[in-house]
Design a protein around this motif. Structure first.
Motif, PDB file in Angstrom:
ATOM      1  N   SER A   1      32.104  24.832  40.702  1.00 17.60           N
ATOM      2  CA  SER A   1      33.266  24.723  41.589  1.00 17.60           C
ATOM      3  C   SER A   1      33.408  25.876  42.576  1.00 17.60           C
ATOM      4  CB  SER A   1      34.541  24.639  40.744  1.00 17.60           C
ATOM      5  OG  SER A   1      34.710  25.825  39.989  1.00 17.60           O
ATOM      6  N   VAL A   2      32.402  26.738  42.656  1.00 15.54           N
ATOM      7  CA  VAL A   2      32.535  27.951  43.464  1.00 15.54           C
ATOM      8  C   VAL A   2      31.459  28.000  44.540  1.00 15.54           C
ATOM      9  CG1 VAL A   2      32.469  30.482  43.353  1.00 15.54           C
ATOM     10  CG2 VAL A   2      33.610  29.190  41.559  1.00 15.54           C
ATOM     11  N   VAL A   3      31.864  28.484  45.721  1.00 19.76           N
ATOM     12  CA  VAL A   3      30.943  28.640  46.858  1.00 19.76           C
ATOM     13  C   VAL A   3      31.024  30.064  47.391  1.00 19.76           C
ATOM     14  CG1 VAL A   3      31.066  26.202  47.555  1.00 19.76           C
ATOM     15  CG2 VAL A   3      32.660  27.863  48.552  1.00 19.76           C
ATOM     16  N   ASN A   4      29.984  30.444  48.120  1.00 22.12           N
ATOM     17  CA  ASN A   4      29.985  31.702  48.849  1.00 22.12           C
ATOM     18  C   ASN A   4      31.037  31.580  49.945  1.00 22.12           C
ATOM     19  OD1 ASN A   4      29.216  33.479  51.159  1.00 22.12           O
ATOM     20  ND2 ASN A   4      27.639  34.143  49.716  1.00 22.12           N
ATOM     21  N   LYS A   5      31.947  32.531  50.028  1.00 21.11           N
ATOM     22  CA  LYS A   5      33.071  32.450  50.977  1.00 21.11           C
ATOM     23  C   LYS A   5      32.596  32.461  52.431  1.00 21.11           C
ATOM     24  CE  LYS A   5      37.698  34.321  51.520  1.00 21.11           C
ATOM     25  NZ  LYS A   5      38.652  35.309  50.996  1.00 21.11           N
ATOM     26  N   VAL A   6      31.516  33.144  52.722  1.00 24.86           N
ATOM     27  CA  VAL A   6      31.019  33.248  54.101  1.00 24.86           C
ATOM     28  C   VAL A   6      30.160  32.044  54.477  1.00 24.86           C
ATOM     29  CG1 VAL A   6      29.610  34.624  55.677  1.00 24.86           C
ATOM     30  CG2 VAL A   6      31.142  35.771  54.069  1.00 24.86           C
ATOM     31  N   SER A   7      29.186  31.714  53.643  1.00 26.21           N
ATOM     32  CA  SER A   7      28.236  30.645  53.985  1.00 26.21           C
ATOM     33  C   SER A   7      28.697  29.257  53.542  1.00 26.21           C
ATOM     34  CB  SER A   7      26.874  30.932  53.361  1.00 26.21           C
ATOM     35  OG  SER A   7      26.938  30.790  51.944  1.00 26.21           O
ATOM     36  N   ASN A   8      29.668  29.207  52.633  1.00 26.33           N
ATOM     37  CA  ASN A   8      30.172  27.960  52.065  1.00 26.33           C
ATOM     38  C   ASN A   8      29.102  27.222  51.239  1.00 26.33           C
ATOM     39  OD1 ASN A   8      32.529  26.459  51.628  1.00 26.33           O
ATOM     40  ND2 ASN A   8      31.850  24.887  53.073  1.00 26.33           N
ATOM     41  N   GLN A   9      28.067  27.926  50.832  1.00 29.41           N
ATOM     42  CA  GLN A   9      26.998  27.345  50.019  1.00 29.41           C
ATOM     43  C   GLN A   9      27.364  27.469  48.542  1.00 29.41           C
ATOM     44  OE1 GLN A   9      24.239  25.673  51.263  1.00 29.41           O
ATOM     45  NE2 GLN A   9      25.531  25.906  53.078  1.00 29.41           N
ATOM     46  N   PRO A  10      26.987  26.480  47.727  1.00 29.55           N
ATOM     47  CA  PRO A  10      27.274  26.550  46.288  1.00 29.55           C
ATOM     48  C   PRO A  10      26.723  27.847  45.685  1.00 29.55           C
ATOM     49  CG  PRO A  10      26.442  24.380  46.864  1.00 29.55           C
ATOM     50  CD  PRO A  10      26.264  25.252  48.084  1.00 29.55           C
ATOM     51  N   TYR A  11      27.480  28.398  44.765  1.00 34.40           N
ATOM     52  CA  TYR A  11      27.084  29.628  44.092  1.00 34.40           C
ATOM     53  C   TYR A  11      26.676  29.295  42.663  1.00 34.40           C
ATOM     54  CZ  TYR A  11      27.261  34.185  41.895  1.00 34.40           C
ATOM     55  OH  TYR A  11      26.939  35.326  41.190  1.00 34.40           O
ATOM     56  N   SER A  12      25.596  29.902  42.201  1.00 33.99           N
ATOM     57  CA  SER A  12      25.201  29.788  40.795  1.00 33.99           C
ATOM     58  C   SER A  12      25.005  31.198  40.269  1.00 33.99           C
ATOM     59  CB  SER A  12      23.923  28.961  40.640  1.00 33.99           C
ATOM     60  OG  SER A  12      22.860  29.588  41.304  1.00 33.99           O
ATOM     61  N   GLY A  13      25.265  31.373  39.024  1.00 37.52           N
ATOM     62  CA  GLY A  13      25.171  32.700  38.416  1.00 37.52           C
ATOM     63  C   GLY A  13      26.514  33.088  37.838  1.00 37.52           C
ATOM     64  N   ASN A  14      26.609  34.346  37.453  1.00 38.21           N
ATOM     65  CA  ASN A  14      27.864  34.832  36.890  1.00 38.21           C
ATOM     66  C   ASN A  14      28.850  35.178  37.990  1.00 38.21           C
ATOM     67  OD1 ASN A  14      27.338  34.625  34.117  1.00 38.21           O
ATOM     68  ND2 ASN A  14      26.129  36.505  34.164  1.00 38.21           N
ATOM     69  N   ILE A  15      30.098  34.862  37.727  1.00 35.44           N
ATOM     70  CA  ILE A  15      31.201  35.184  38.633  1.00 35.44           C
ATOM     71  C   ILE A  15      31.974  36.333  38.004  1.00 35.44           C
ATOM     72  CG2 ILE A  15      33.309  34.321  39.707  1.00 35.44           C
ATOM     73  CD1 ILE A  15      32.157  31.459  39.168  1.00 35.44           C
ATOM     74  N   ASN A  16      32.099  37.428  38.719  1.00 31.74           N
ATOM     75  CA  ASN A  16      32.946  38.526  38.277  1.00 31.74           C
ATOM     76  C   ASN A  16      34.370  38.186  38.706  1.00 31.74           C
ATOM     77  OD1 ASN A  16      30.942  40.555  37.272  1.00 31.74           O
ATOM     78  ND2 ASN A  16      30.152  40.186  39.337  1.00 31.74           N
ATOM     79  N   VAL A  17      35.238  38.008  37.737  1.00 33.55           N
ATOM     80  CA  VAL A  17      36.612  37.587  38.004  1.00 33.55           C
ATOM     81  C   VAL A  17      37.533  38.792  37.920  1.00 33.55           C
ATOM     82  CG1 VAL A  17      38.497  36.084  37.264  1.00 33.55           C
ATOM     83  CG2 VAL A  17      36.118  35.297  37.064  1.00 33.55           C
ATOM     84  N   PHE A  18      38.247  39.023  38.992  1.00 35.57           N
ATOM     85  CA  PHE A  18      39.268  40.069  39.061  1.00 35.57           C
ATOM     86  C   PHE A  18      40.602  39.343  39.090  1.00 35.57           C
ATOM     87  CE2 PHE A  18      35.399  41.774  40.653  1.00 35.57           C
ATOM     88  CZ  PHE A  18      35.389  43.116  40.281  1.00 35.57           C
ATOM     89  N   PHE A  19      41.417  39.538  38.058  1.00 38.01           N
ATOM     90  CA  PHE A  19      42.624  38.742  37.900  1.00 38.01           C
ATOM     91  C   PHE A  19      43.745  39.608  37.351  1.00 38.01           C
ATOM     92  CE2 PHE A  19      45.133  35.849  35.064  1.00 38.01           C
ATOM     93  CZ  PHE A  19      45.636  35.007  36.045  1.00 38.01           C
ATOM     94  N   SER A  20      44.930  39.447  37.898  1.00 39.99           N
ATOM     95  CA  SER A  20      46.108  40.100  37.326  1.00 39.99           C
ATOM     96  C   SER A  20      47.309  39.198  37.524  1.00 39.99           C
ATOM     97  CB  SER A  20      46.354  41.474  37.955  1.00 39.99           C
ATOM     98  OG  SER A  20      46.734  41.345  39.304  1.00 39.99           O
ATOM     99  N   SER A  21      48.282  39.363  36.669  1.00 39.11           N
ATOM    100  CA  SER A  21      49.498  38.558  36.728  1.00 39.11           C
ATOM    101  C   SER A  21      50.674  39.453  36.369  1.00 39.11           C
ATOM    102  CB  SER A  21      49.388  37.394  35.742  1.00 39.11           C
ATOM    103  OG  SER A  21      50.560  36.641  35.730  1.00 39.11           O
ATOM    104  N   HIS A  22      51.774  39.262  37.068  1.00 35.78           N
ATOM    105  CA  HIS A  22      52.968  40.090  36.845  1.00 35.78           C
ATOM    106  C   HIS A  22      54.197  39.199  36.891  1.00 35.78           C
ATOM    107  CE1 HIS A  22      50.435  43.616  37.467  1.00 35.78           C
ATOM    108  NE2 HIS A  22      49.910  42.939  38.467  1.00 35.78           N
TER     109      HIS A  22
END
Length: 180
Positions: free
Chosen positions: A30-51
């Motif tokens: 479900s994830v693409v490269n933000k610049v090229s819009n091409q499908p991404y494969s591999g590990n996704i480093n997720v930076f997440f916070s909630s307040h």
């Protein structure tokens, strides 16, 4: 500031649950490269916070103001419950985004002080990076002590009730000589 919360494999998808129960879920492929819009494969480093609003530092951490534009393009103010921030980075440092037509799930904690009167659903708003104003997009459903929402892109997201009694006014300051 966002700290890396974990990794999700792009091919299989997955979940990250933070202390306090806030969470992010990404479906497989479900994830693409933000610049090229091409499908991404591999590990996704997720930076997440909630307040949530019962955090004493909430007003210092929340991006933007509480000014928003609803679906009818009318200005309103927000009475927030909580917000989340998410950034996805590929293994080579590339920025990632949810692919067109796909959705991720965000789970927002409801402040304990507002839980008893929390409605069954609230509106979702994302921060428009260009204007600094929240834009209405979708809704979140109450599930236990959380609001759960499907989102089609990442930015700052907030779950909040609109405050519809808004008026515009301006102030002009004058000195003792009547000068601005």
């Amino acid at each position: 500031m966002l700290f890396r919360s974990g990794k999700i494999n792009a091919s299989t998808g997955g979940n990250i649950v933070m202390a306090g129960g806030s969470a992010i879920s990404l479906p497989s492929n479900s994830v693409v490269n933000k610049v090229s819009n091409q499908p991404y494969s591999g590990n996704i480093n997720v930076f997440f916070s909630s307040h949530k609003t019962d955090d004493a530092e909430f007003s210092k951490k929340q991006p933007g103001s509480n000014i928003a534009i609803n679906l009818q393009q009318q200005k309103t103010f927000l009475n927030p419950y909580s917000y989340a921030s998410t950034e996805l980075i590929g293994n080579s440092g590339e920025q990632l985004q949810i692919a067109s037509g796909k959705k991720a799930v965000l789970k927002f904690p409801i402040p304990t002080t507002r839980l008893a009167n929390a409605p069954s659903s609230v509106k979702c708003w994302y921060l428009n990076d260009s204007t600094g104003i929240w834009q209405e997009e979708g809704f979140a459903t109450k599930v236990g002590n959380f609001y759960v929402a499907d989102v089609s892109h990442f930015s700052y997201w907030i779950v909040a009730d609109p405050i519809n009694d808004v008026c515009d006014f301006s102030v002009r300051y004058l000195n003792q000589n009547g000068e601005s």
